[in-house]
Motif scaffolding. Structure first.
Motif, PDB file in Angstrom:
ATOM      1  N   GLU A   5       0.714  -1.269   0.029  1.00  0.00           N
ATOM      2  CA  GLU A   5      -0.044   0.080   0.010  1.00  0.00           C
ATOM      3  C   GLU A   5       0.762   1.260   0.179  1.00  0.00           C
ATOM      4  OE1 GLU A   5       0.065  -1.233   4.310  1.00  0.00           O
ATOM      5  OE2 GLU A   5       0.200  -2.247   2.432  1.00  0.00           O
ATOM      6  N   ILE A   6       2.125   1.077   0.223  1.00  0.00           N
ATOM      7  CA  ILE A   6       3.094   2.353   0.078  1.00  0.00           C
ATOM      8  C   ILE A   6       3.623   2.666  -1.223  1.00  0.00           C
ATOM      9  CG2 ILE A   6       5.093   3.476   1.191  1.00  0.00           C
ATOM     10  CD1 ILE A   6       4.875   1.646   3.501  1.00  0.00           C
ATOM     11  N   PRO A   7       3.229   3.817  -1.954  1.00  0.00           N
ATOM     12  CA  PRO A   7       3.615   4.033  -3.190  1.00  0.00           C
ATOM     13  C   PRO A   7       5.116   4.075  -3.074  1.00  0.00           C
ATOM     14  CG  PRO A   7       2.272   5.992  -2.442  1.00  0.00           C
ATOM     15  CD  PRO A   7       2.270   4.818  -1.130  1.00  0.00           C
ATOM     16  N   GLU A   8       5.783   3.684  -4.159  1.00  0.00           N
ATOM     17  CA  GLU A   8       7.244   3.593  -4.175  1.00  0.00           C
ATOM     18  C   GLU A   8       8.048   4.948  -3.972  1.00  0.00           C
ATOM     19  OE1 GLU A   8       8.764   0.389  -5.351  1.00  0.00           O
ATOM     20  OE2 GLU A   8      10.684   1.344  -4.876  1.00  0.00           O
ATOM     21  N   TYR A   9       7.513   6.198  -4.274  1.00  0.00           N
ATOM     22  CA  TYR A   9       8.109   7.289  -4.209  1.00  0.00           C
ATOM     23  C   TYR A   9       8.175   7.910  -2.680  1.00  0.00           C
ATOM     24  CZ  TYR A   9       3.507   9.951  -4.080  1.00  0.00           C
ATOM     25  OH  TYR A   9       2.270  10.388  -3.509  1.00  0.00           O
ATOM     26  N   LEU A  10       6.844   7.367  -1.942  1.00  0.00           N
ATOM     27  CA  LEU A  10       6.895   7.668  -0.433  1.00  0.00           C
ATOM     28  C   LEU A  10       7.716   6.739   0.496  1.00  0.00           C
ATOM     29  CD1 LEU A  10       3.089   8.676   0.692  1.00  0.00           C
ATOM     30  CD2 LEU A  10       5.280  10.068   0.555  1.00  0.00           C
ATOM     31  N   LEU A  11       8.230   5.783  -0.101  1.00  0.00           N
ATOM     32  CA  LEU A  11       8.800   4.907   0.687  1.00  0.00           C
ATOM     33  C   LEU A  11      10.253   5.168   1.042  1.00  0.00           C
ATOM     34  CD1 LEU A  11       8.516   1.729   1.800  1.00  0.00           C
ATOM     35  CD2 LEU A  11       9.912   0.962  -0.281  1.00  0.00           C
ATOM     36  N   ASN A  12      10.664   5.231   2.500  1.00  0.00           N
ATOM     37  CA  ASN A  12      12.040   5.150   2.733  1.00  0.00           C
ATOM     38  C   ASN A  12      12.275   3.655   2.691  1.00  0.00           C
ATOM     39  OD1 ASN A  12      14.770   5.490   4.006  1.00  0.00           O
ATOM     40  ND2 ASN A  12      13.889   7.312   5.098  1.00  0.00           N
ATOM     41  N   LYS A  13      13.310   3.188   1.785  1.00  0.00           N
ATOM     42  CA  LYS A  13      13.574   1.897   1.856  1.00  0.00           C
ATOM     43  C   LYS A  13      14.475   1.541   3.056  1.00  0.00           C
ATOM     44  CE  LYS A  13      17.025   2.402  -1.827  1.00  0.00           C
ATOM     45  NZ  LYS A  13      17.314   3.934  -1.669  1.00  0.00           N
ATOM     46  N   TYR A  19       7.540   8.168   4.456  1.00  0.00           N
ATOM     47  CA  TYR A  19       7.970   9.189   5.019  1.00  0.00           C
ATOM     48  C   TYR A  19       6.773   9.860   5.919  1.00  0.00           C
ATOM     49  CZ  TYR A  19      12.192   9.197   2.634  1.00  0.00           C
ATOM     50  OH  TYR A  19      13.574   8.783   2.202  1.00  0.00           O
ATOM     51  N   PHE A  20       5.549   9.811   5.381  1.00  0.00           N
ATOM     52  CA  PHE A  20       4.276  10.186   5.911  1.00  0.00           C
ATOM     53  C   PHE A  20       3.205  10.092   4.852  1.00  0.00           C
ATOM     54  CE2 PHE A  20       7.001  13.920   4.343  1.00  0.00           C
ATOM     55  CZ  PHE A  20       6.157  14.180   3.117  1.00  0.00           C
ATOM     56  N   ASP A  21       2.077  10.319   5.515  1.00  0.00           N
ATOM     57  CA  ASP A  21       0.908  10.131   4.756  1.00  0.00           C
ATOM     58  C   ASP A  21       0.892  11.375   4.038  1.00  0.00           C
ATOM     59  OD1 ASP A  21      -1.523   9.603   3.618  1.00  0.00           O
ATOM     60  OD2 ASP A  21      -2.367   8.798   5.151  1.00  0.00           O
ATOM     61  N   GLY A  59      15.262  13.896  11.765  1.00  0.00           N
ATOM     62  CA  GLY A  59      14.477  13.561  10.531  1.00  0.00           C
ATOM     63  C   GLY A  59      14.144  14.392   9.542  1.00  0.00           C
ATOM     64  N   PHE A  60      14.879  14.927   8.756  1.00  0.00           N
ATOM     65  CA  PHE A  60      14.637  15.930   7.816  1.00  0.00           C
ATOM     66  C   PHE A  60      13.816  15.480   6.839  1.00  0.00           C
ATOM     67  CE2 PHE A  60      15.398  18.758   4.010  1.00  0.00           C
ATOM     68  CZ  PHE A  60      15.055  19.981   4.314  1.00  0.00           C
ATOM     69  N   GLY A  61      14.004  14.284   6.040  1.00  0.00           N
ATOM     70  CA  GLY A  61      13.127  13.565   5.178  1.00  0.00           C
ATOM     71  C   GLY A  61      12.880  14.452   4.100  1.00  0.00           C
ATOM     72  N   ALA A  62      11.780  14.515   3.599  1.00  0.00           N
ATOM     73  CA  ALA A  62      11.350  15.263   2.503  1.00  0.00           C
ATOM     74  C   ALA A  62      11.376  16.679   2.728  1.00  0.00           C
ATOM     75  CB  ALA A  62      10.049  14.886   1.821  1.00  0.00           C
ATOM     76  N   GLY A  63      11.348  17.262   4.113  1.00  0.00           N
ATOM     77  CA  GLY A  63      11.336  18.739   4.485  1.00  0.00           C
ATOM     78  C   GLY A  63       9.718  19.215   4.737  1.00  0.00           C
ATOM     79  N   ARG A  64       9.023  18.126   4.681  1.00  0.00           N
ATOM     80  CA  ARG A  64       7.376  18.696   4.785  1.00  0.00           C
ATOM     81  C   ARG A  64       7.187  19.387   5.985  1.00  0.00           C
ATOM     82  NH1 ARG A  64       3.806  15.038   8.094  1.00  0.00           N
ATOM     83  NH2 ARG A  64       5.878  14.392   9.147  1.00  0.00           N
ATOM     84  N   THR A  65       7.938  19.030   7.140  1.00  0.00           N
ATOM     85  CA  THR A  65       7.514  19.697   8.519  1.00  0.00           C
ATOM     86  C   THR A  65       8.175  21.142   8.192  1.00  0.00           C
ATOM     87  OG1 THR A  65       7.599  17.762   9.577  1.00  0.00           O
ATOM     88  CG2 THR A  65       7.672  19.673  11.083  1.00  0.00           C
TER      89      THR A  65
END
Ligand SMILES: C[S@@+](CC[C@H](N)C(=O)[O-])C[C@H]1O[C@@H](n2cnc3c(N)ncnc32)[C@H](O)[C@@H]1O
Length: 241
Positions: A5-13, A19-21, A59-65
């Protein structure tokens, strides 16, 4: 094999976790981290020539926060705010991956995405240590200091205690390293007296370690799929940093 259910682009492998919903990512970040640290009310009571706040993020991730914080401050009545934003990322995303993720985040404006990516894309993400850039926004300015490397190294390299923390390093089950006692204890030492921390996890070990690090920890009502979240306040900095 990751969860279908996790799309490839959102997955931290690296952690087999998203990363988040993207559907509620902005609202979730604003509720858990920005409201959870009471940031807008804290800034509102400061004199306009002293509206300065320092924030840490694990956790910077995608910079969403970061994007959600800029959006929330721009939408507030606050002016002349100076934010010092310190984050860390062990597995930095390429700028194009970050754009792909942020473009899907409901409510995240293209202006904010472009402003962050204009600078992020110039960072040499293969080089560990601090990378810095500044953004001028309606509310004031934000200096972003991103440590490429491990979270404990970033916390240890901070020169002074911060006012608020966004603890966002995947769940403790998927990523116990980001919630280890040594790191939470170091975060306590790098938090100013009266400073705060907020996170989505209410795991017992995290609550106990934050308490041992000097925080008063409160379980609060959550958002979306998260029934409860954590807010924490440091009574007094131990003075050993
Ligand atoms: C849930 S994501 C963060 C999402 C991010 N706050 C955002 O809003 O886009 C957690 C991030 O922490 C990073 N991470 C995990 N363990 C780490 C560690 N030990 N040190 C530094 N970063 C780590 C992961 O690679 C991932 O990008």
């Amino acid at each position: 094999m990751h969860s279908p259910e996790i799309p490839e682009y959102l997955l931290n492998k690296h952690y087999n976790d998203r990363y988040f919903d993207v559907i509620d990512a902005f609202e979730e970040a604003k509720y858990i981290f920005i409201q959870g640290n009471n940031l807008i009310p804290r800034l509102s009571v400061m004199d306009s020539d002293q509206r300065v706040i320092s924030i840490g993020e694990t956790g910077f991730g995608a910079g969403r926060t970061l994007a959600a914080l800029i959006d929330e401050l721009n939408k507030s009545d606050l002016l002349d705010v100076k934010v010092n934003y310190n984050s860390v990322e062990l597995h930095p995303l390429e700028a194009r991956q970050m754009r792909e993720i942020l473009n899907q985040v409901k409510g995240c404006s293209p202006q904010i995405v472009n402003a962050i990516l204009e600078h992020y894309s110039k960072i040499d993400i293969t080089k560990s240590g601090w990378h810095s850039f500044s953004l001028l926004e309606r509310f004031g300015s934000i200096d972003v200091n991103l440590w490429i490397g491990e979270a404990l190294e970033m916390v240890q390299s901070l020169k002074y205690p911060l006012d608020a923390w966004f603890l966002d390093g995947h769940g403790p089950k998927q990523n116990p390293q980001m919630w280890r006692t040594e790191l939470l204890s170091a975060i306590g030492r790098k938090t100013a007296s009266g400073g705060t921390a907020a996170t989505f996890t209410v795991a017992g070990q995290v609550r106990r370690d934050l308490t041992d690090a000097g925080f008063l920890v409160t379980r609060c009502s959550g958002i979306g799929a998260k029934k409860t979240v954590l807010q924490a306040k440091l009574i007094k900095n131990p003075g050993i940093i």
